[in-house]
Design an enzyme around this catalytic site. Structure first.
Site, PDB file in Angstrom:
ATOM      1  CG  HIS A  96       1.861 -10.300   2.462  1.00 22.99           C
ATOM      2  ND1 HIS A  96       1.873 -11.309   1.296  1.00 22.99           N
ATOM      3  CD2 HIS A  96       0.480  -9.575   2.731  1.00 22.99           C
ATOM      4  CE1 HIS A  96       1.131 -11.551   1.898  1.00 22.99           C
ATOM      5  NE2 HIS A  96      -0.333 -10.364   2.098  1.00 22.99           N
ATOM      6  CG  ASP A 147      -4.595 -14.053   3.854  1.00 19.12           C
ATOM      7  OD1 ASP A 147      -5.102 -13.708   4.254  1.00 19.12           O
ATOM      8  OD2 ASP A 147      -4.088 -13.515   2.418  1.00 19.12           O
ATOM      9  CG  HIS A 157      -3.618 -11.654  -0.097  1.00 22.94           C
ATOM     10  ND1 HIS A 157      -4.190 -10.807   0.332  1.00 22.94           N
ATOM     11  CD2 HIS A 157      -3.891 -10.826  -1.189  1.00 22.94           C
ATOM     12  CE1 HIS A 157      -5.503 -10.379   0.702  1.00 22.94           C
ATOM     13  NE2 HIS A 157      -4.980 -10.063  -1.253  1.00 22.94           N
ATOM     14  CG  ASP A 194      -6.923 -12.301   2.768  1.00 24.61           C
ATOM     15  OD1 ASP A 194      -7.566 -13.051   3.008  1.00 24.61           O
ATOM     16  OD2 ASP A 194      -6.099 -11.709   3.227  1.00 24.61           O
TER      17      ASP A 194
HETATM   18  C1  SP5 Z   1      -1.905  -9.596   5.541  1.00 30.32           C
HETATM   19  C2  SP5 Z   1      -2.995  -9.052   3.836  1.00 30.32           C
HETATM   20  O1  SP5 Z   1      -3.953  -9.694   3.749  1.00 30.32           O
HETATM   21  N1  SP5 Z   1      -2.470  -8.183   3.634  1.00 30.32           N
HETATM   22  C3  SP5 Z   1      -3.162  -7.582   1.924  1.00 30.32           C
HETATM   23  C4  SP5 Z   1      -2.253  -7.166   1.403  1.00 30.32           C
HETATM   24  C5  SP5 Z   1      -3.024  -6.927   0.163  1.00 30.32           C
HETATM   25  N2  SP5 Z   1      -2.453  -5.477   0.236  1.00 30.32           N
HETATM   26  C6  SP5 Z   1      -2.795  -4.239  -1.935  1.00 30.32           C
HETATM   27  C7  SP5 Z   1      -4.435  -3.928  -1.718  1.00 30.32           C
HETATM   28  C8  SP5 Z   1      -4.627  -3.187  -2.963  1.00 30.32           C
HETATM   29  C9  SP5 Z   1      -6.516  -3.382  -3.049  1.00 30.32           C
HETATM   30  N3  SP5 Z   1      -6.383  -1.416  -2.396  1.00 30.32           N
HETATM   31  C10 SP5 Z   1      -6.885  -0.510  -3.848  1.00 30.32           C
HETATM   32  C11 SP5 Z   1      -7.890  -0.368  -3.847  1.00 30.32           C
HETATM   33  C12 SP5 Z   1      -8.624   0.999  -4.896  1.00 30.32           C
HETATM   34  N4  SP5 Z   1      -9.549   0.518  -4.414  1.00 30.32           N
HETATM   35 ZN    ZN Z   2      -4.110 -11.481   2.771  1.00 27.08          ZN
END
Ligand code: SP5
Ligand code: ZN
Length: 317
Positions: A136, A170, A172, A259
């Site tokens: 990212h 991944d 994402h 993930d």
């Molecule tokens: C490298 C990679 O997999 N990066 C992923 C970034 C995703 N970030 C967004 C996460 C949003 C979820 N977090 C909020 C939790 C609320 N319960």
């Molecule tokens: Zn990811």
């Protein structure tokens, strides 16, 4: 196979990320890399090497100097135990800076470059156990737990020696990697990921993003719905691997995320552990010099098993 790893990532352990204005526990934990290397050591089949130091110019080949300088100064000026939530050079609220963030991020790049260098002399796959992850990170911004784009820096290095295909598995979309090579016809970027209209990073990874200028047609996105399981995923992977074969690359860089696992705490796909061996063996069937770069995957309990299962699929059959 060869694994590149250093515990330098332990210097980077932000306690929190900001979600909708609130501090919540940081999902990208140091334990992720620790459980993976532990499982690899216990498997006992691999050669684990430390990264060497590469010149900073490799990072400048992907990232704007003023961004690199910002991260270095802000990170190194922080007092022990402090955390900075930057206002600049950042694309979301998921990249806190700690005193060790810059050093750890540079070492993650060194891990990827050391692994890439191995590929030039050996045909065997090499696994770069990078932390923090990278896909990212953009030309001039951190975001999504990423600071420097390890896979993009390694692909840039390899692209001096031949055509490079990047496969991003991944969960994402790898916005930073896509944008790094968006104008180029000698580096193919192919990504399988959750539909960005309902999943981070939300603003990129749609099918109409296909490259620009000479690069038109050399970015390929395969967004998939939430709930995607093993069978649907393998079918899309098959298409992606055909794209790569058609491109006839000299090197393959794989951004590997775990993930996509059914029990990932921030996931949305339903892949099961055995499918990671299948993914890897289909990738190995391309018979290309292959660099695996670790990206996301947040289920610490199962990450060791996922990584060793994946790596077992890369061994020659
Ligand atoms: C490298 C990679 O997999 N990066 C992923 C970034 C995703 N970030 C967004 C996460 C949003 C979820 N977090 C909020 C939790 C609320 N319960
Ligand atoms: Zn990811």
């Amino acid at each position: 196979m060869t694994i590149v790893y250093t515990d330098a990532h332990l210097a980077h352990q932000p306690p929190h990320e900001i979600y909708e204005g609130e501090l919540v526990a940081y999902a990208e934990k140091a334990a992720r890399a620790e459980v993976i290397i532990k499982a690899i050591r216990e498997q006992g089949e691999h050669r684990i090497i430390a990264p060497k130091e590469f010149p900073i110019e490799h990072i400048y080949a992907v990232h704007q100097r003023s961004y690199v300088d910002f991260l270095q100064k802000r990170s190194e000026k922080l007092e022990k135990g402090r955390v900075l939530y930057p206002s600049y050079f950042i694309s979301d609220t998921y990249a806190p800076v700690t005193p060790g963030t810059y050093v750890a991020s540079c070492q993650a790049v060194n891990v990827a470059l050391t692994a890439a260098e191995q590929l030039l002399t050996s045909q065997q796959p090499v696994y770069a156990l990078c932390r923090p992850p990278g896909h990212h990170a953009e030309h001039h911004s951190m975001g999504g737990y990423c600071y420097f784009n390890n896979a993009a820096v390694a692909a840039m290095y390899l692209s001096a020696q031949g055509k490079v295909a990047i496969l991003d598995i991944d969960l994402h979309h790898g916005n930073g990697t896509q944008h790094t090579f968006y104008d180029r016809d000698d580096v193919l970027y192919v990504s399988l990921h959750a539909d960005p209209s309902v999943m981070y990073p939300h603003i990129s990874g749609f099918t109409d993003e296909q490259g620009r200028g000479a690069g038109l047609g050399y970015t390929i996105n395969y967004p998939m719905p939430l709930g995607t399981g093993d069978k649907q995923y393998l079918a899309k992977l098959h298409q992606a691997l055909q794209d790569i074969q058609h491109f006839k690359p000299d090197f393959l860089v794989v951004s590997v995320g775990f993930d996509t696992f059914i029990k990932d705490p921030i996931g949305g796909f339903k892949l099961t552990i055995p499918v990671y061996k299948q993914l890897a063996s289909h990738i190995a069937d391309l018979q290309l010099p292959t660099l695996l770069v670790q990206e996301g995957g947040y289920n610490v309990e199962h990450l060791g098993m996922m990584a060793t299962t994946f790596l077992s699929g890369l061994q020659p059959r």
